[in-house]
Design a protein around this motif. Structure first.
Motif, PDB file in Angstrom:
ATOM      1  N   ARG A 102      45.786  23.327 -73.989  1.00 50.80           N
ATOM      2  CA  ARG A 102      46.356  23.714 -72.697  1.00 50.80           C
ATOM      3  C   ARG A 102      45.287  23.713 -71.614  1.00 50.80           C
ATOM      4  N   ASN A 103      44.114  24.270 -71.927  1.00 44.36           N
ATOM      5  CA  ASN A 103      43.022  24.289 -70.944  1.00 44.36           C
ATOM      6  C   ASN A 103      42.514  22.880 -70.640  1.00 44.36           C
ATOM      7  N   LYS A 104      42.493  22.020 -71.679  1.00 47.97           N
ATOM      8  CA  LYS A 104      42.074  20.637 -71.435  1.00 47.97           C
ATOM      9  C   LYS A 104      43.045  19.931 -70.494  1.00 47.97           C
ATOM     10  N   LEU A 154      44.973  21.366 -68.359  1.00 44.77           N
ATOM     11  CA  LEU A 154      44.810  21.970 -67.042  1.00 44.77           C
ATOM     12  C   LEU A 154      43.606  21.390 -66.324  1.00 44.77           C
ATOM     13  N   ILE A 155      42.507  21.207 -67.042  1.00 45.76           N
ATOM     14  CA  ILE A 155      41.299  20.618 -66.447  1.00 45.76           C
ATOM     15  C   ILE A 155      41.575  19.183 -65.999  1.00 45.76           C
ATOM     16  N   LEU A 206      37.573  23.803 -76.212  1.00 45.38           N
ATOM     17  CA  LEU A 206      38.649  24.345 -75.381  1.00 45.38           C
ATOM     18  C   LEU A 206      40.001  24.062 -76.004  1.00 45.38           C
ATOM     19  N   SER A 207      40.958  24.928 -75.690  1.00 45.12           N
ATOM     20  CA  SER A 207      42.324  24.712 -76.184  1.00 45.12           C
ATOM     21  C   SER A 207      42.945  23.525 -75.476  1.00 45.12           C
TER      22      SER A 207
END
Length: 583
Positions: free
Chosen positions: A12-14, A16-17, A9-10
């Motif tokens: 940013r997504n990490k 966000l998670i 995952l990118s």
């Protein structure tokens, strides 16, 4: 099915998670749980309070009835009063004297019990005067509702029943009891009626705070009293089952097991929303608190993560430029955190690469060229290794059988040997079709069949689509040779070698199976492990030869497996990319 991995995952997504699972979900769940716990606590407290209220009403009603029952028990066991009503008087004066001597004391008991209004006596003794609380049991009394409804059970225990009150309606509660305690002198019928105060029920059921309707229901399911103004309980019999209750109703019940109140119930009905009125005021407070707990941490996390994200993206942007041999340095302030250290390390690396690339590049190309030549030499050396023992054994067998037997098969077996020798020594051709490889395998198997007669059986199944596929020269026959020599030859019984070649999508699948002596698990695991030892050939020359050539031709695009069981057999399976021969 595609498998998603966290490391793919990118950033940013990490982030966000991380935010969702460490901030948003915990805070949201905390407030949801807090709201539900608070709601349940308020609801349970309300339920407990209302239950206590209903119990209090039921106890107050029972206390009032118990007072009347107590008076009835005292009168029921009073022999003098019983004798007053039982005696046959010769004159009115005799009754009047007897009445004033005793009944006046009975009437004084009423003032001691605020729930009791009056006491009446009924008798069919014609010698008494029917006045002052003594009434005659005549036809009118026998036809009354209270007389008929209590007739069957009033002789056993007191009966609570509704009678006609001052309003002309059945709104007065009376306790009826047959006075038949002294049976030996029971020549007349005597009935006791204790009337309760008309306002008693109102004070019990209305002077309490209950947010709903209250019902007093008898053993037949008929409403004896209710606070529901829409039900005319005093004018007619109204079944409780016919009452229309709210959809979100909550019901409290208190039952009686006393003989004179057997299966009577006090039923209280309220609505669910009444229990939650107290929580509505705090709902907005919980909502505002949740928003505050979410907004401020969220803004702070967004600020921190944005800084990390942008700085890492800047490093990634410059690293991608390195792929195009653009070693541009990252400009800006060198911070002291880990990202700053990474930026500084990238700048050092880029500078060093610029300096060393000119020095190392030419030497590296020369080294790669030498390595390629070394691999080619190794391939040539591998291809040149031929096991002469097999040829010697075959020729010796042919010679001995030719001496001992005068057979025409000798010519055929020599022809097969010649074909194999011609194919084996033509190494200039690196790639052959499956048909050409199978041709060589059949020659080998015919020779083995000639040597061992019926002991050596074989079968070959080839997918028509696979017959023209290109494969490295002599990449399959070593496994057939091992199945024959090391698998079938050592066993005493008959052996079978099965060869299967088929196409599965874009893959060519080759499988050799024998029912020979097989190998121990550690033996073939050691064989598989030795395939990675490129430095020396050692044992298992044929298998290693094929494995190295497959690796040189296909890199990591081929699959190779061996499964063997001692005393059962061995299975070799190879999968390579499907390359069709074009004519």
């Amino acid at each position: 099915m595609r498998v998603y991995k966290f490391n793919n995952l990118s950033l940013r997504n990490k982030l966000l998670i991380i935010y969702i699972f460490t901030v948003f979900i915990p805070i949201t769940l905390t407030h949801i749980v807090f709201y539900h716990v608070t709601t349940n606590n308020v609801r349970n407290q309300k339920m407990n309070d209302l239950s206590l209220t209903v119990k209090e009403i039921a106890n107050d009603f029972q206390t009032a009835i118990d007072d009347a029952v107590g008076i009835s028990s005292m009168i029921y066991t009073d022999y003098e009063l019983y004798n007053l009503l039982e005696t046959k008087y010769t004159s009115t004066i005799d009754f009047i004297h007897a009445y004033h001597d005793y009944f006046g004391d009975i009437s004084k008991e009423v003032s001691l019990y605020p729930s009791v209004h009056s006491i009446k006596l009924y008798t069919d003794n014609d010698t008494v005067i029917f006045a002052g609380g003594i009434n005659k049991i005549d036809t009118l009394v026998k036809d009354s509702t209270w007389y008929k409804e209590s007739e069957l059970i009033r002789s056993s225990y007191p009966v609570l029943i509704r009678t006609v009150g001052d309003s002309g309606k059945h709104d007065m509660f009376s306790l009826i009891r047959e006075m038949d305690n002294f049976v030996s002198k029971n020549s007349t019928q005597k009935i006791l009626e204790i009337n309760l105060e008309s306002g008693l029920m109102s004070s019990i059921f209305h002077d309490v705070t209950f947010p709903g309707e209250l019902y007093l229901v008898n053993d037949k399911g008929t409403i004896e009293y209710t606070t529901n103004s829409t039900i005319n309980w005093s004018e007619r019999k109204f079944p409780y089952d016919s009452v229309t209750l709210p959809g979100d109703k909550i019901i409290f019940e208190e039952s009686y097991n006393l003989p004179y109140l057997n299966k009577w119930k006090v039923i209280a009905v309220t609505e669910e929303q009444v229990l939650l009125e107290d929580i509505k005021g705090s709902r907005n407070f919980i909502l505002y608190l949740a928003l505050i707990n979410l907004v401020f941490p969220s803004l702070f996390i967004i600020y921190i993560t944005s800084s990390l994200h942008m700085r890492i993206l800047r490093i990634l942007k410059h690293m991608r430029k390195v792929e195009d041999q653009n070693f541009e340095l990252i400009e800006g302030v060198n911070y002291q955190d880990e990202i700053g250290e990474l930026t500084h390390a990238f700048n050092r690396m880029a500078s060093k690469i610029k300096r060393l690339i000119k020095e190392v590049y030419v030497a590296d190309i020369q080294k790669k060229d030498l390595e390629l030549q070394r691999k080619q030499a190794q391939l040539s050396a591998l291809q040149s290794q031929i096991n002469p023992h097999f040829l010697f054994n075959v020729l010796e067998t042919i010679r001995m059988r030719s001496i001992l037997k005068n057979e025409d098969e000798t010519a055929k077996i020599i022809e097969n040997i010649a074909k194999m020798l011609r194919k084996s020594f033509i190494w200039g051709k690196d790639w052959v079709t499956v048909d050409e490889e199978i041709y060589l395998i059949k020659c080998f198997l015919e020779i083995q069949h000639y040597r061992f007669d019926d002991k050596m059986q074989y079968q070959i199944n080839i997918d028509p689509e696979a017959s023209k596929c290109l494969i490295p020269n002599m990449s399959l026959i070593p496994f057939v040779e091992n199945a024959s020599i090391h698998g079938i030859e050592p066993i005493k019984g008959k052996g079978m070698i099965s060869i299967s070649i088929k196409r599965e999508n874009d893959r060519l699948v080759f499988e050799v199976n024998d029912n020979g002596q097989g190998m121990e698990k550690n033996e073939y695991e050691q064989l598989l492990g030795s395939l990675e030892e490129v430095s020396s050939i050692g044992e298992h020359v044929g298998i290693k030869n094929v494995y190295y050539r497959l690796k040189l031709h296909y890199s990591n695009q081929f699959d190779f497996s061996i499964v063997s069981n001692k005393g059962i057999g061995t299975t070799v399976k190879i999968q390579v990319p499907f390359f069709e021969h074009k004519y």
